[in-house]
Design an enzyme around this catalytic site. Structure first.
Site, PDB file in Angstrom:
ATOM      1  N   CYS A  13     -50.443 116.969  23.066  1.00 52.54           N
ATOM      2  CA  CYS A  13     -49.508 117.529  22.091  1.00 52.54           C
ATOM      3  C   CYS A  13     -49.785 116.906  20.722  1.00 52.54           C
ATOM      4  CB  CYS A  13     -48.067 117.270  22.510  1.00 52.54           C
ATOM      5  SG  CYS A  13     -47.656 115.506  22.613  1.00 52.54           S
ATOM      6  N   ASP A 394     -67.947 151.974  12.592  1.00 56.81           N
ATOM      7  CA  ASP A 394     -69.284 152.307  12.116  1.00 56.81           C
ATOM      8  C   ASP A 394     -69.923 153.231  13.142  1.00 56.81           C
ATOM      9  OD1 ASP A 394     -71.637 152.107  10.519  1.00 56.81           O
ATOM     10  OD2 ASP A 394     -72.459 150.731  12.002  1.00 56.81           O
TER      11      ASP A 394
END
Length: 703
Positions: A13, A394
């Site tokens: 943490c 594309d």
């Protein structure tokens, strides 16, 4: 200075990260580059002459963060060896014994046991609370719990104080095991790479650790084995299961000259592979590193919650103090009653579940995506993917297969200045071999198949978005789009116009070749759409995408034919790279959030302009992995559908967590102020909501 990257234990943490940061700051010969708490990883730079790797590992071990072995994620120790778990369990045992003895023995003995329970159980989070205030200048949840425990004890409720300490300490102790669960996706990726490789030296095999493989080494991959590192097949043929890397469902045939990726599973044949990447730089290692770094990139909602929490916890402490003092003074009531309510309020209002609700979900989502061939670069992109309304694709290599083939070569009517067919092919191939465009490669392959050698050309010049030019025997030659000749060079294409119109109407791309005066001929090139393209585009609409468009530099007729075949809503043709950027900007302004999908190289400007830029087929392509916000490891539009599904699912789970944690805090706060809830009830509700939120977030680990 040499850079080191370590995976360490006990880094679970931000509190652990802060403690490690302070410890390393005291070392003069060591520079801390990065701490990735979500993956338990530390990057350090040190002077190799003064500090060895063994010295660094020893220092980390002394600080309480022992280095893990290679191929292992940072795992918490067994619970019977974890000091946090042991202190919590001892606290619980003391609490239970004290409660039982309270029925039969004098009060001083249970009080002693409750006191020991508070001191033992509260040691770690109490220490963290003090360190946060002294070194980080921050009031956080640990301080709220510490203050509440002390207040309860002082008010004559030692059993309640011990209960608070025990329940909160056990949840803190289990945090490392929760973090370990979120690392399971990265652990699965690490397990893909074999630990050893069969090095080939003068025809003899020698087993070595994969870290010892160097670029250029030859190694053997037997049937059923995983490929040790990225390489090129030197001998043998086989089918490889690339699903672990790219997510592709079907095996891919490999033969000499083709690329293989680390972690791919070999099929029926043996392969001799020449290493093109060392282990630390291969595709699997890069993916793991990028996933770990992505897990540290916080989304907008997580950053907001953290900013909110920075002020929220001090506000809770202040309100708790006012709640203890003002009613007693104002209403002349018992100060003890309101102080108890204030203590319960501080626990009830602690935002544990709220703070953890987003990061645990995002980390799980990022890991799951990577395991399925979708590399998302951070929480912010997961959030943005969930808001996408327009998908811009594309054409070449995205909607189409990206493997164009020459179907026809048509020469202009004979003119004495036009050379014979063989020379035209040779010169065209000579120019195109200096280009990286897929159409250029198609022409090279065609000429090679015709048995014609490329001519030596000079003064090559790439004309971005249009074609290329060069000189041959003193003559300037051009190859590219019809518009290059008509619009830029002012050369009439009348001799070939009927053929150009016919071919473009059939969905073929036309590449014209000629000099400064006349066209010499043209190449007709066909790039078929991907088999699953139409289905993927339909699936995109079902995920909530409002519009699918195609952006291409190809001509209008060819673009319209491909768009119709693929089921595209709109197509925009004859676009240069800067035109694609402008079109993406226009789509975002008029329709909302836009995702642009391309190859990550030629489309890099448009990808950067979009809300989210997605590179398709990025496995083994360093540039695509670096430039895109999201990298689809396989050439499969279905992976884009999966990414959008994952992002929207993540968004739903985050909302559920926020609503649940907010609702629980509201109920507990109202009950605390009204005097309905005791301290143990508030603690129990607080911890249960935290576990529910964590469990809900971890559902994102499921595919």
């Amino acid at each position: 200075m040499k850079e080191y990257r370590f995976r360490v234990a006990n880094l679970d943490c931000e509190n652990d990260a802060a403690r490690l940061r302070r410890s390393l700051a005291s070392q003069s010969d060591v520079e801390l580059l990065q701490i990735l708490a979500s993956s338990g990883t530390v990057r350090i730079r040190a002077e190799e002459q003064k500090v060895s790797q063994d010295d660094l590992e020893g220092q980390l071990r002394e600080f309480g963060f022992p280095v893990q072995k290679r191929g292992e994620t940072a795992e918490p120790p067994p619970f019977w060896k974890d000091p946090k778990v042991l202190s919590s369990l001892i606290s619980g045992v003391l609490l239970l014994v004290g409660w039982l003895l309270g029925y039969a023995l004098p009060d001083w003995l249970p009080l002693t046991l409750y006191t020991l329970s508070v001191l033992v159980g509260g040691y770690y989070f109490g220490r963290e609370a003090i360190e946060e205030v002294l070194f980080e200048r921050r009031i956080d949840i640990e301080l709220l719990m510490t203050v509440a425990a002390i207040a309860a004890y002082v008010l004559g409720q030692p059993a309640e104080a011990a209960m608070l300490v025990f329940l909160y300490s056990i949840s803190e102790a289990l945090e490392g095991y929760t973090e370990s669960k979120t690392r399971s996706a990265v652990r699965a990726l690490m397990d893909l790479a074999p630990k050893t490789a069969l090095l080939l030296i003068d025809g003899k095999e020698r087993e070595i650790p994969v870290e010892d493989l160097r670029v250029g080494d030859m190694f053997l991959v037997r049937p059923g084995q995983a490929v040790a590192t990225d390489g090129e097949v030197a001998a043998g043929r086989s089918s490889l299961n690339q699903a672990p890397v790219t997510g592709e469902s079907l095996p891919v045939e490999k033969q000499p000259g083709e690329t293989v990726f680390a972690g791919s599973i070999n099929g029926e044949g043996s392969l001799e592979v020449r290493a093109t990447k060392a282990f630390a730089e291969n595709t699997i290692s890069r993916i793991i590193q990028m996933v770990e770094e992505a897990q540290e990139r916080k989304g907008e909602s997580q950053r907001f919650i953290e900013r909110f929490g920075f002020w929220y916890s001090p506000a809770v402490l202040l309100i708790g103090f006012l709640l203890a003092v003002i009613p007693a003074l104002w209403f002349s009531t018992s100060g003890t009653d309101w102080t108890i309510r204030a203590t319960v309020f501080v626990v009830a209002a602690a935002p544990c579940a709220l703070v953890i609700s987003i990061p645990v979900t995002l980390v799980a989502s990022l890991g799951t995506g990577a395991r399925n061939g979708v590399l998302i670069k951070g929480g912010i992109y997961v959030e943005q993917l969930a808001r996408i309304r327009v998908v811009a694709l594309d054409k070449t290599g995205t909607i189409t297969r990206g493997q164009p083939e020459v179907t026809e070569v048509i020469l202009a009517e004979q003119d004495e200045s036009i050379p014979p067919r063989q020379e035209i092919l040779a010169v065209a191939a000579g120019i195109e071999r200096l280009s990286q465009h897929p159409l250029a490669r198609a022409i090279q392959s065609y000429v090679e198949a015709e048995g014609v050698d490329p001519a030596e050309i000079a003064a090559f010049n790439s004309l971005t978005g249009a074609g290329a030019s060069a000189t041959f025997n003193g003559t300037t030659l051009h190859i590219g789009k019809p518009s290059l000749f008509e619009d830029q060079l002012g050369i009439s294409l009348d001799p070939l116009w009927e053929q150009i119109v016919r071919l473009q109407a059939e969905g073929q791309t036309v590449v014209v070749f000629g000099d400064d005066r006349i066209p010499w001929g043209l190449f007709a090139i066909r790039d078929n759409i991907r088999p699953k393209a139409r289905q993927a585009i339909d699936d995109l609409r079902r995920t909530g995408v409002e519009k699918v468009v195609m952006l291409t530099g190809d001509n209008e007729r060819t673009a319209q034919a491909i768009a119709k075949e693929a089921g595209i809503d709109d197509c925009y043709a004859d676009l240069k790279p800067e035109d694609k950027v402008a079109k993406v900007r226009e789509l975002a302004r008029s329709l909302g959030h836009v995702v642009m999908v391309g190859d990550g190289v030629n489309d890099a400007p448009a990808l950067a302009e979009a809300t989210v830029g997605v590179a398709m087929g990025a496995a083994g392509t360093d540039v695509a992995l670096e430039t895109a916000d999201v990298a689809l490891m396989a050439d499969d539009l279905e992976k884009l559908v999966y990414a959008l599904h994952l992002a929207r699912r993540n968004q739903r789970v985050v909302r559920q967590n926020l609503v649940l944690s907010g609702l629980v805090i509201s109920v507990l706060v109202v009950g605390a102020v009204a005097g309905w809830f005791s301290l143990p009830i508030a603690v129990l509700g607080h911890e249960l909501s935290e576990f529910l939120v964590i469990g809900n977030g971890l559902r994102m680990l499921r595919d």
